[in-house]
Scaffold this motif. Sequence first.
Motif, PDB file in Angstrom:
ATOM      1  N   TRP A   1       0.811  -1.218   0.000  1.00 29.63           N
ATOM      2  CA  TRP A   1       0.000   0.000   0.000  1.00 29.63           C
ATOM      3  C   TRP A   1       0.837   1.257   0.000  1.00 29.63           C
ATOM      4  O   TRP A   1       2.017   1.224   0.355  1.00 29.63           O
ATOM      5  CB  TRP A   1      -0.900   0.018   1.260  1.00 29.63           C
ATOM      6  CG  TRP A   1      -1.725  -1.198   1.385  1.00 29.63           C
ATOM      7  CD1 TRP A   1      -1.456  -2.311   2.127  1.00 29.63           C
ATOM      8  CD2 TRP A   1      -2.955  -1.468   0.708  1.00 29.63           C
ATOM      9  NE1 TRP A   1      -2.441  -3.249   1.957  1.00 29.63           N
ATOM     10  CE2 TRP A   1      -3.372  -2.760   1.090  1.00 29.63           C
ATOM     11  CE3 TRP A   1      -3.747  -0.743  -0.191  1.00 29.63           C
ATOM     12  CZ2 TRP A   1      -4.550  -3.334   0.614  1.00 29.63           C
ATOM     13  CZ3 TRP A   1      -4.916  -1.318  -0.661  1.00 29.63           C
ATOM     14  CH2 TRP A   1      -5.303  -2.604  -0.262  1.00 29.63           C
TER      15      TRP A   1
ATOM     16  N   ASN B   1     -12.507   1.703   1.642  1.00 29.09           N
ATOM     17  CA  ASN B   1     -12.668   0.344   1.136  1.00 29.09           C
ATOM     18  C   ASN B   1     -11.314  -0.348   0.946  1.00 29.09           C
ATOM     19  O   ASN B   1     -11.201  -1.554   1.168  1.00 29.09           O
ATOM     20  CB  ASN B   1     -13.462   0.358  -0.168  1.00 29.09           C
ATOM     21  CG  ASN B   1     -14.895   0.798   0.054  1.00 29.09           C
ATOM     22  OD1 ASN B   1     -15.385   0.823   1.195  1.00 29.09           O
ATOM     23  ND2 ASN B   1     -15.581   1.168  -1.017  1.00 29.09           N
ATOM     24  N   HIS B   2     -10.318   0.411   0.570  1.00 30.93           N
ATOM     25  CA  HIS B   2      -8.972  -0.172   0.499  1.00 30.93           C
ATOM     26  C   HIS B   2      -8.520  -0.614   1.890  1.00 30.93           C
ATOM     27  O   HIS B   2      -7.972  -1.697   2.057  1.00 30.93           O
ATOM     28  CB  HIS B   2      -7.970   0.834  -0.078  1.00 30.93           C
ATOM     29  CG  HIS B   2      -8.006   0.930  -1.569  1.00 30.93           C
ATOM     30  ND1 HIS B   2      -8.088  -0.173  -2.391  1.00 30.93           N
ATOM     31  CD2 HIS B   2      -7.972   1.998  -2.396  1.00 30.93           C
ATOM     32  CE1 HIS B   2      -8.097   0.224  -3.658  1.00 30.93           C
ATOM     33  NE2 HIS B   2      -8.040   1.534  -3.687  1.00 30.93           N
TER      34      HIS B   2
ATOM     35  N   ARG C   1     -10.286  -1.585   4.294  1.00 31.87           N
ATOM     36  CA  ARG C   1     -11.038  -2.786   4.714  1.00 31.87           C
ATOM     37  C   ARG C   1     -10.400  -4.075   4.250  1.00 31.87           C
ATOM     38  O   ARG C   1     -10.642  -5.128   4.835  1.00 31.87           O
ATOM     39  CB  ARG C   1     -12.477  -2.710   4.177  1.00 31.87           C
ATOM     40  CG  ARG C   1     -13.356  -1.785   4.971  1.00 31.87           C
ATOM     41  CD  ARG C   1     -14.759  -1.782   4.409  1.00 31.87           C
ATOM     42  NE  ARG C   1     -15.673  -1.060   5.276  1.00 31.87           N
ATOM     43  CZ  ARG C   1     -16.922  -0.751   4.960  1.00 31.87           C
ATOM     44  NH1 ARG C   1     -17.412  -1.116   3.783  1.00 31.87           N
ATOM     45  NH2 ARG C   1     -17.692  -0.106   5.807  1.00 31.87           N
ATOM     46  N   THR C   2      -9.626  -3.998   3.185  1.00 33.75           N
ATOM     47  CA  THR C   2      -9.000  -5.228   2.675  1.00 33.75           C
ATOM     48  C   THR C   2      -7.604  -5.452   3.253  1.00 33.75           C
ATOM     49  O   THR C   2      -6.968  -6.455   2.950  1.00 33.75           O
ATOM     50  CB  THR C   2      -8.905  -5.214   1.136  1.00 33.75           C
ATOM     51  OG1 THR C   2      -7.889  -4.296   0.735  1.00 33.75           O
ATOM     52  CG2 THR C   2     -10.228  -4.822   0.498  1.00 33.75           C
TER      53      THR C   2
ATOM     54  N   LEU D   1      -4.590  -6.506   5.635  1.00 31.32           N
ATOM     55  CA  LEU D   1      -4.374  -7.609   6.565  1.00 31.32           C
ATOM     56  C   LEU D   1      -3.204  -7.287   7.475  1.00 31.32           C
ATOM     57  O   LEU D   1      -2.274  -6.565   7.078  1.00 31.32           O
ATOM     58  CB  LEU D   1      -4.067  -8.895   5.783  1.00 31.32           C
ATOM     59  CG  LEU D   1      -5.129  -9.331   4.765  1.00 31.32           C
ATOM     60  CD1 LEU D   1      -4.601 -10.496   3.926  1.00 31.32           C
ATOM     61  CD2 LEU D   1      -6.420  -9.713   5.477  1.00 31.32           C
TER      62      LEU D   1
ATOM     63  N   GLU E   1       0.751  -6.608   6.500  1.00 35.15           N
ATOM     64  CA  GLU E   1       0.996  -5.978   5.199  1.00 35.15           C
ATOM     65  C   GLU E   1       1.742  -4.660   5.378  1.00 35.15           C
ATOM     66  O   GLU E   1       1.552  -3.957   6.366  1.00 35.15           O
ATOM     67  CB  GLU E   1      -0.328  -5.765   4.447  1.00 35.15           C
ATOM     68  CG  GLU E   1      -0.912  -7.080   3.960  1.00 35.15           C
ATOM     69  CD  GLU E   1      -2.181  -6.922   3.141  1.00 35.15           C
ATOM     70  OE1 GLU E   1      -2.547  -7.891   2.453  1.00 35.15           O
ATOM     71  OE2 GLU E   1      -2.813  -5.845   3.190  1.00 35.15           O
TER      72      GLU E   1
ATOM     73  N   THR F   1      -6.517  -4.625  11.860  1.00 30.85           N
ATOM     74  CA  THR F   1      -7.413  -4.416  10.720  1.00 30.85           C
ATOM     75  C   THR F   1      -8.511  -3.412  11.092  1.00 30.85           C
ATOM     76  O   THR F   1      -8.618  -2.993  12.241  1.00 30.85           O
ATOM     77  CB  THR F   1      -8.042  -5.750  10.268  1.00 30.85           C
ATOM     78  OG1 THR F   1      -8.677  -6.353  11.399  1.00 30.85           O
ATOM     79  CG2 THR F   1      -6.987  -6.699   9.717  1.00 30.85           C
TER      80      THR F   1
END
Length: 150
Positions: free
Chosen positions: A4, A36-37, A39-40, A42, A45, A68
């Motif tokens: 990210w 929304n990004h 939310r994905t 983990l 990461e 998260t």
Amino acid sequence: MAYWLMKSEPSDYSIQDLKQDKRAHWDGVRNYQARNHMRTMLVGEEAFFYHSNCKVPGIVGIMKVVKTTYVDHTAFDPKDIHFDPKSNADKPRWEMVDLAYVSAYSKIISLAQLRETPALEEMIILRKGNRLSITPVTTKEWKTICQLGG
DNA sequence: GCCAACGTTGGC
DNA sequence: GCCAACGTTGGC
């Protein structure tokens, strides 16, 4: 595992602040696509820390996800700069993740430098008009940028 | 400070 | 659902 890039205005919160705090809530995101990004994301990461809206914008370090998404309660606080009257405890609209400091570059990888790098020409933040504060980074882009950082 | 580009809002 | 008006982002 995804990579990210997350923007912050250093006058608001900088990599030096994160280094000192070791860990931070990434609150104040008020854009659905960015949320929304998140939310994905983990745990484990990694993300680049990007300084925006400043004298020399660019990538200044690396952090990693340690928690998260959960409710961003700052949206409920009328005194908070990111207060959103349309979000409340019964129906929260915004979320945040927790991030931990990993490293800071001794020298910023500037936006100009990113633009000069052919392998990065597809990067989302380099596309015209892009303002999204949280974007995915491909593995190839991640590695290329890590090399630029030395 | 300027301004292009984008996202959101709300009237219709 | 359309779209004009408005507010925000963020590089320069």
